[in-house]
Design a protein around this motif. Structure first.
Motif, PDB file in Angstrom:
ATOM      1  N   THR A   1       4.709   3.366  -5.151  1.00  0.00           N
ATOM      2  CA  THR A   1       4.012   3.781  -3.723  1.00  0.00           C
ATOM      3  C   THR A   1       5.378   4.080  -2.936  1.00  0.00           C
ATOM      4  O   THR A   1       6.540   4.122  -3.203  1.00  0.00           O
ATOM      5  CB  THR A   1       3.716   2.166  -3.043  1.00  0.00           C
ATOM      6  N   ARG A   2       4.934   4.887  -1.853  1.00  0.00           N
ATOM      7  CA  ARG A   2       6.106   5.535  -0.724  1.00  0.00           C
ATOM      8  C   ARG A   2       6.115   4.865   0.391  1.00  0.00           C
ATOM      9  O   ARG A   2       5.134   3.867   0.929  1.00  0.00           O
ATOM     10  CB  ARG A   2       5.575   6.821  -0.719  1.00  0.00           C
ATOM     11  N   PHE A   3       7.124   4.922   1.258  1.00  0.00           N
ATOM     12  CA  PHE A   3       7.335   4.657   2.588  1.00  0.00           C
ATOM     13  C   PHE A   3       7.644   5.592   3.353  1.00  0.00           C
ATOM     14  O   PHE A   3       8.187   6.588   2.846  1.00  0.00           O
ATOM     15  CB  PHE A   3       8.185   3.301   2.747  1.00  0.00           C
TER      16      PHE A   3
ATOM     17  N   ILE B   1      17.583  -1.616   2.020  1.00  0.00           N
ATOM     18  CA  ILE B   1      18.127   0.015   1.935  1.00  0.00           C
ATOM     19  C   ILE B   1      17.882   0.305   3.417  1.00  0.00           C
ATOM     20  O   ILE B   1      16.750   0.089   4.027  1.00  0.00           O
ATOM     21  CB  ILE B   1      17.630   0.835   0.804  1.00  0.00           C
ATOM     22  N   GLN B   2      18.497   1.380   3.890  1.00  0.00           N
ATOM     23  CA  GLN B   2      18.522   1.804   5.064  1.00  0.00           C
ATOM     24  C   GLN B   2      18.296   3.299   5.094  1.00  0.00           C
ATOM     25  O   GLN B   2      18.582   4.096   4.085  1.00  0.00           O
ATOM     26  CB  GLN B   2      19.832   1.685   5.929  1.00  0.00           C
ATOM     27  N   HIS B   3      17.094   3.826   5.833  1.00  0.00           N
ATOM     28  CA  HIS B   3      16.716   5.113   5.701  1.00  0.00           C
ATOM     29  C   HIS B   3      16.332   5.524   7.109  1.00  0.00           C
ATOM     30  O   HIS B   3      15.820   4.832   8.025  1.00  0.00           O
ATOM     31  CB  HIS B   3      15.342   5.302   5.047  1.00  0.00           C
ATOM     32  N   ALA B   4      16.886   6.698   7.559  1.00  0.00           N
ATOM     33  CA  ALA B   4      16.683   7.275   8.817  1.00  0.00           C
ATOM     34  C   ALA B   4      15.072   7.674   9.070  1.00  0.00           C
ATOM     35  O   ALA B   4      14.429   8.062   8.027  1.00  0.00           O
ATOM     36  CB  ALA B   4      17.447   8.717   8.951  1.00  0.00           C
ATOM     37  N   ARG B   5      15.101   7.504  10.230  1.00  0.00           N
ATOM     38  CA  ARG B   5      13.364   8.330  10.802  1.00  0.00           C
ATOM     39  C   ARG B   5      13.316   9.707  10.208  1.00  0.00           C
ATOM     40  O   ARG B   5      14.335  10.686  10.344  1.00  0.00           O
ATOM     41  CB  ARG B   5      13.451   8.298  12.412  1.00  0.00           C
ATOM     42  N   SER B   6      12.239  10.129   9.572  1.00  0.00           N
ATOM     43  CA  SER B   6      12.029  11.128   8.906  1.00  0.00           C
ATOM     44  C   SER B   6      10.636  11.555   8.805  1.00  0.00           C
ATOM     45  O   SER B   6       9.626  10.735   8.878  1.00  0.00           O
ATOM     46  CB  SER B   6      12.730  11.118   7.373  1.00  0.00           C
ATOM     47  N   PRO B   7      10.351  12.904   8.690  1.00  0.00           N
ATOM     48  CA  PRO B   7       8.705  13.317   8.433  1.00  0.00           C
ATOM     49  C   PRO B   7       8.248  13.186   7.077  1.00  0.00           C
ATOM     50  O   PRO B   7       7.167  13.664   7.013  1.00  0.00           O
ATOM     51  CB  PRO B   7       8.961  14.863   9.062  1.00  0.00           C
ATOM     52  N   VAL B   8       9.205  12.789   6.093  1.00  0.00           N
ATOM     53  CA  VAL B   8       8.807  12.883   4.849  1.00  0.00           C
ATOM     54  C   VAL B   8       8.388  11.404   4.035  1.00  0.00           C
ATOM     55  O   VAL B   8       8.740  10.455   4.851  1.00  0.00           O
ATOM     56  CB  VAL B   8       9.971  13.376   3.794  1.00  0.00           C
ATOM     57  N   TRP B   9       7.587  11.283   3.297  1.00  0.00           N
ATOM     58  CA  TRP B   9       7.412   9.997   2.713  1.00  0.00           C
ATOM     59  C   TRP B   9       8.565   9.778   1.487  1.00  0.00           C
ATOM     60  O   TRP B   9       9.022  10.855   1.127  1.00  0.00           O
ATOM     61  CB  TRP B   9       5.969  10.163   1.852  1.00  0.00           C
ATOM     62  N   VAL B  10       8.837   8.645   1.276  1.00  0.00           N
ATOM     63  CA  VAL B  10       9.955   8.419   0.465  1.00  0.00           C
ATOM     64  C   VAL B  10       9.536   7.356  -0.570  1.00  0.00           C
ATOM     65  O   VAL B  10       8.988   6.197  -0.360  1.00  0.00           O
ATOM     66  CB  VAL B  10      11.187   7.767   1.350  1.00  0.00           C
ATOM     67  N   ARG B  11      10.082   7.737  -1.937  1.00  0.00           N
ATOM     68  CA  ARG B  11       9.957   6.726  -2.829  1.00  0.00           C
ATOM     69  C   ARG B  11      11.154   6.265  -3.502  1.00  0.00           C
ATOM     70  O   ARG B  11      11.970   7.034  -3.917  1.00  0.00           O
ATOM     71  CB  ARG B  11       8.890   7.474  -4.132  1.00  0.00           C
ATOM     72  N   PRO B  12      11.185   4.963  -3.403  1.00  0.00           N
ATOM     73  CA  PRO B  12      12.535   4.356  -4.047  1.00  0.00           C
ATOM     74  C   PRO B  12      12.587   4.250  -5.738  1.00  0.00           C
ATOM     75  O   PRO B  12      11.626   4.143  -6.134  1.00  0.00           O
ATOM     76  CB  PRO B  12      12.528   2.895  -3.434  1.00  0.00           C
TER      77      PRO B  12
ATOM     78  N   ARG C   1       1.008  -1.080   0.027  1.00  0.00           N
ATOM     79  CA  ARG C   1       0.150  -0.097  -0.047  1.00  0.00           C
ATOM     80  C   ARG C   1       0.800   1.213  -0.086  1.00  0.00           C
ATOM     81  O   ARG C   1       2.109   1.076   0.341  1.00  0.00           O
ATOM     82  CB  ARG C   1      -0.818  -0.091   1.105  1.00  0.00           C
ATOM     83  N   ASP C   2       0.348   2.094  -0.359  1.00  0.00           N
ATOM     84  CA  ASP C   2       1.209   3.578  -0.339  1.00  0.00           C
ATOM     85  C   ASP C   2       1.346   4.030   1.121  1.00  0.00           C
ATOM     86  O   ASP C   2       0.545   3.788   1.843  1.00  0.00           O
ATOM     87  CB  ASP C   2       0.292   4.772  -1.087  1.00  0.00           C
ATOM     88  N   LYS C   3       2.359   4.789   1.044  1.00  0.00           N
ATOM     89  CA  LYS C   3       2.605   5.149   2.630  1.00  0.00           C
ATOM     90  C   LYS C   3       2.618   4.365   3.917  1.00  0.00           C
ATOM     91  O   LYS C   3       2.168   4.303   4.664  1.00  0.00           O
ATOM     92  CB  LYS C   3       1.449   6.260   3.230  1.00  0.00           C
ATOM     93  N   THR C   4       3.307   3.226   3.355  1.00  0.00           N
ATOM     94  CA  THR C   4       3.556   2.143   4.406  1.00  0.00           C
ATOM     95  C   THR C   4       4.818   2.497   5.331  1.00  0.00           C
ATOM     96  O   THR C   4       5.738   3.193   5.020  1.00  0.00           O
ATOM     97  CB  THR C   4       3.847   0.809   3.789  1.00  0.00           C
ATOM     98  N   LEU C   5       4.694   2.400   6.673  1.00  0.00           N
ATOM     99  CA  LEU C   5       5.612   2.761   7.640  1.00  0.00           C
ATOM    100  C   LEU C   5       6.352   1.644   8.210  1.00  0.00           C
ATOM    101  O   LEU C   5       5.861   0.840   8.593  1.00  0.00           O
ATOM    102  CB  LEU C   5       4.921   3.652   8.692  1.00  0.00           C
ATOM    103  N   PHE C   6       7.623   2.106   8.395  1.00  0.00           N
ATOM    104  CA  PHE C   6       8.543   1.012   8.964  1.00  0.00           C
ATOM    105  C   PHE C   6       9.004   1.575  10.378  1.00  0.00           C
ATOM    106  O   PHE C   6       9.176   3.035  10.352  1.00  0.00           O
ATOM    107  CB  PHE C   6       9.828   0.800   7.908  1.00  0.00           C
TER     108      PHE C   6
ATOM    109  N   ALA D   1       3.317  -6.152   6.438  1.00  0.00           N
ATOM    110  CA  ALA D   1       3.076  -6.778   4.991  1.00  0.00           C
ATOM    111  C   ALA D   1       4.315  -6.571   4.397  1.00  0.00           C
ATOM    112  O   ALA D   1       4.706  -7.512   3.436  1.00  0.00           O
ATOM    113  CB  ALA D   1       2.023  -6.731   4.242  1.00  0.00           C
ATOM    114  N   ASP D   2       5.176  -5.518   4.464  1.00  0.00           N
ATOM    115  CA  ASP D   2       6.166  -5.096   3.550  1.00  0.00           C
ATOM    116  C   ASP D   2       7.453  -5.324   4.468  1.00  0.00           C
ATOM    117  O   ASP D   2       8.565  -4.952   4.066  1.00  0.00           O
ATOM    118  CB  ASP D   2       6.135  -3.683   3.285  1.00  0.00           C
ATOM    119  N   GLY D   3       7.515  -6.475   5.519  1.00  0.00           N
ATOM    120  CA  GLY D   3       8.764  -6.528   6.089  1.00  0.00           C
ATOM    121  C   GLY D   3       8.827  -5.620   7.234  1.00  0.00           C
ATOM    122  O   GLY D   3      10.036  -5.636   7.841  1.00  0.00           O
TER     123      GLY D   3
END
Length: 743
Positions: A120-122, A93-104, A33-38, A235-237
């Motif tokens: 979709t973004r994470f 891929i590693q990404h820091a805690r952030s206020p923005v949505w990210v698209r790979p 889904r779009d905007k999935t959060l890790f 669902a996305d790990g």
């Protein structure tokens, strides 16, 4: 479904100007889904997440990646992985805690024009599961959502998921706040952590407990439903970073077995560290057990997940009470007593060294909010649930829960307030109690609202304090401390104080305490927590903190022929079927006539000392039937001027009356029960008959009177109805005192 988003075709200038056909291909699988959060691993002190991405492509080619952020920033390309012989690739891929949505985005390293951009973004923030039952459901439920939602501080930073036949996800925005309580909870996260995204997973079903959850044969709650919601959220790990739990309504019936019953579900071990293999039957308490087909280790990995153990929340009275756990009729209120025992067992469980790393530090307990609503007829109803018609109800409960979670995770600068300082004024005039976390206050004080009036003795500045098991009648805010005063006289070395017993509300009058909004008198500390008046001071402080520090010195007072004697200002009232009276006294024996130790008007009870040292007892019930007609002990039971402890106990229901002298049974009377009660309109008098005749003379070291009795002369478990202890200065201030002053 794979999406081939990278069949980029680029033109290459050649002398023939013929178009170049890409020799490679690559696809990038979208997130579910779009905007999935890790989760960023804040519970472990981390601030980034490993995000797995995958796809297909030309065998043997190297994949590079970069991320495009919603704020317009783009990372540099970096090597990721080689495409496997089966044409698939997976990388992290590693990404820091952030206020923005990210698209790979990915590309083929050897042919950089061959690319694929994720549709979709994470994001990377905090994934928090909220376990429990109806009080947690009320945060996101619309059924009782009766007030407008507050404006959301920042849109789409908080999302919530729950199970409604199928998993549901809601992104919290100013336009779609979902519910007032969920908006309030979101705003605490946004105010305290403005750059952190949060995903809330509501693992809550009304009216259920742990035992229903893990037993597949119990239809009350489905483990499969909770597992499906968890699978959707991860669902996305992803990992749930912190499941938070304040689950005590239904499980509170476990009482002091809360720890041994539930520890295996959290840790996979018994309290002693013995591993548990599921499915199994969990034994707990004295011969109890339940079937556990599952445990939380099926959902959570201790390398990525730690529990936030907060609560219990407040539990309300439903009838008039004498104290935190005793009803107005003298019976034990089992629900509130169980909640107190469960709170103690929960703390022991969290502190158990065999828990390993499963638990974060014990969180704040949400107490200063409102439960229930007026029933419109002068009563109060639904008091087991946070109110939906006021911001002080479910919305405030949600805010306090959010603060408890953030603090336990180590994401705030404050510690949970506790009563960790206590000073007993040497004269016994008062006791001061305070917290090193900051000055004590209340919501009523912070809001500048008028203090409660004197309609009831327990309506003090601060509720929840008890003295010798009875609600304090003076608990005042003095310079950021709580100052406790005894109901009369001064504190004595044997006196005890306690806070937060039972349901931790301090309420004893139903429904008057609800209409008076007594929840506003729970002690708080303003620790700087956003959008609340303060954080409640943890109930039930360590007994060592409140330990009586007065010097143990024996006190006494002398009584003469003129007094004093002591008369209850109130009539006996309904329901007195048992009585126990203990007096420690050195009697100056009369030359003639009797001296009265205790009596009632109308002589329904009379215990006397005769000139020959005998004790004489008369007892009859409300029907007027004489049950003990002047029974006497042996001569010399009491000796002139010699200190003697005399105990009288009777039970009109069981037909038993006994007297002990210095622990030795000296009178044992059995009788046929009649009405089983004393008359309600009579008055008790001690050390003389009402009016001052037949006055005891001598030295009194102490006296206690209970509306209860034992069969062996030991003191009943509850607090006495009345206690008399010197010195004379305090005795002369006693509200029961009549006649001349003691010396």
């Amino acid at each position: 479904m794979f999406l081939n988003l990278g069949l980029g075709i680029a033109q290459q200038n050649r002398q023939t100007e013929a178009p170049m056909v890409a020799l490679t291909e690559i696809t990038l699988d979208p997130f579910t889904r779009d905007k999935t959060l890790f989760d960023s691993g804040a519970a472990f002190g981390r601030d980034s997440a490993d995000v797995t991405i995958s796809g297909t492509g030309t065998v043997g080619e190297s994949v590079q990646y970069r991320v495009l952020r919603d704020d317009g920033s783009i990372s540099d390309w970096a090597d990721l992985v080689d495409i496997a012989p089966d044409g698939t690739w997976t990388g992290s891929i590693q990404h820091a805690r952030s206020p923005v949505w990210v698209r790979p985005e990915v590309r083929i390293k050897s042919e950089t024009s061959t690319r694929a951009l994720s549709p979709t973004r994470f994001g990377v923030g905090h994934v928090i599961a909220l376990w429990g039952q109806s009080e947690i459901v009320r945060i996101r439920s619309l059924a009782n959502d009766l007030i407008p939602a507050e404006p959301i501080l920042t849109d789409d930073m908080v999302q919530a998921m729950w199970y409604d036949g199928t998993p549901v996800v809601s992104h919290i925005t100013n336009e779609t706040p979902h519910s007032a309580a969920l908006a309030a909870m979101a705003n605490v996260f946004l105010a305290e952590r403005p750059n952190d995204k949060v995903a809330l997973v509501f693992q809550a079903t009304s009216g259920t407990g742990f035992r229903q959850l893990v037993d597949d044969t119990d239809s009350g709650r489905s483990w499969a439903d909770d597992a499906a919601l968890h699978a959707f959220a991860t669902a996305d790990g992803q990992h749930v970073g912190v499941p938070a739990v304040s689950w005590f309504a239904t499980p509170g019936s476990l009482s002091d077995s809360y720890d041994d019953a539930l520890f295996p579900l959290f840790t996979g071990k018994m309290l002693d560290g013995t591993p548990v293999n599921f499915p199994t039957s969990i034994d707990y308490g004295s011969g109890f057990s339940f079937q556990a087909d599952h445990w939380f280790g099926e959902l959570y990995d201790p390398a990525h997940t730690r529990w936030v153990p907060y609560g219990p929340h407040r539990f309300e009275i439903g009838e008039d009470m004498q104290s935190a756990t005793i009803t107005a009729t003298g019976a034990t209120q089992n629900n509130l007593e169980n909640k107190q025992s469960a709170r103690e067992a929960w703390r022991e469980m969290v502190a158990n060294p065999n828990a390993g790393t499963w638990f974060l530090p014990l969180g704040a307990e949400p107490l200063g909010y409102r439960n229930g609503v007026s029933d419109g007829m002068g009563g109060w109803t639904d008091q087991s649930h946070p109110s939906g018609d006021t911001d002080d109800g479910a919305a405030l409960f949600a805010r306090l829960s959010a603060h408890a979670i953030l603090q336990s995770m180590g994401l705030t600068s404050w510690s949970v307030p506790e009563f960790d300082n206590c000073e007993w004024e040497p004269s016994g005039s008062h006791v001061d109690v305070w917290s090193s976390a900051g000055p004590i206050t209340t919501s009523r004080e912070v809001r500048g609202e008028a203090a409660l009036d004197d309609s009831f003795a327990h309506w003090t500045d601060v509720l929840g304090w008890q003295i010798n098991g009875t609600p304090a009648e003076r608990a005042e805010l003095v310079s950021g401390r709580i100052r406790l005063y005894p109901a009369s006289g001064t504190f004595l070395p044997e006196d005890t104080i306690s806070f937060g017993e039972g349901g931790a509300t301090g309420m004893v009058k139903f429904p008057e305490d609800f209409y008076a909004e007594c929840y506003k008198n729970i002690p708080l500390v303003d620790v700087g927590a956003a959008r609340v008046d303060g954080i409640a001071v943890r109930p039930m402080p360590a007994p060592s903190v409140l330990q009586n520090a007065l010097v143990v010195t024996e006190t006494s007072f002398d009584v003469s022929a003129a007094g004093p004697y002591f008369v209850d200002p109130a009539q006996i009232g309904a329901g007195w079927s048992q009585l126990q009276f203990s007096v420690d006294v050195a009697v100056v024996m009369p030359s003639s006539g009797a001296r009265t130790l205790i009596t009632t008007t109308g002589n329904y009870l009379r215990l006397e000392v005769l000139p020959n040292g005998k004790l004489r007892l008369r007892l009859r019930d409300a029907d007027g039937d004489v049950k003990v007609d002047g029974a006497q002990t042996a001569s010399g039971t009491v000796i002139d001027g010699v200190r003697t402890k005399i105990d009288l106990a009777f039970d009109l229901v069981s037909g038993l009356a006994r007297i002990w002298s210095d622990g030795a049974l000296v009178l044992d009377q059995n009788f046929t029960p009649g009405s089983g009660i004393l008359p309600s309109n009579r008055v008790i008098s001690m050390l003389a008959v009402f009016g001052g005749t037949y006055q005891v003379e001598g030295t009194v070291y102490g006296a206690d009177l209970w509306r209860d009795s034992t069969t062996d002369g030991t003191s009943p478990a509850g607090a006495p109805h009345k206690t008399l202890r010197g010195p004379a200065a305090s005795i002369n201030l006693d509200l029961w005192k009549d006649g001349a002053d003691a010396t």
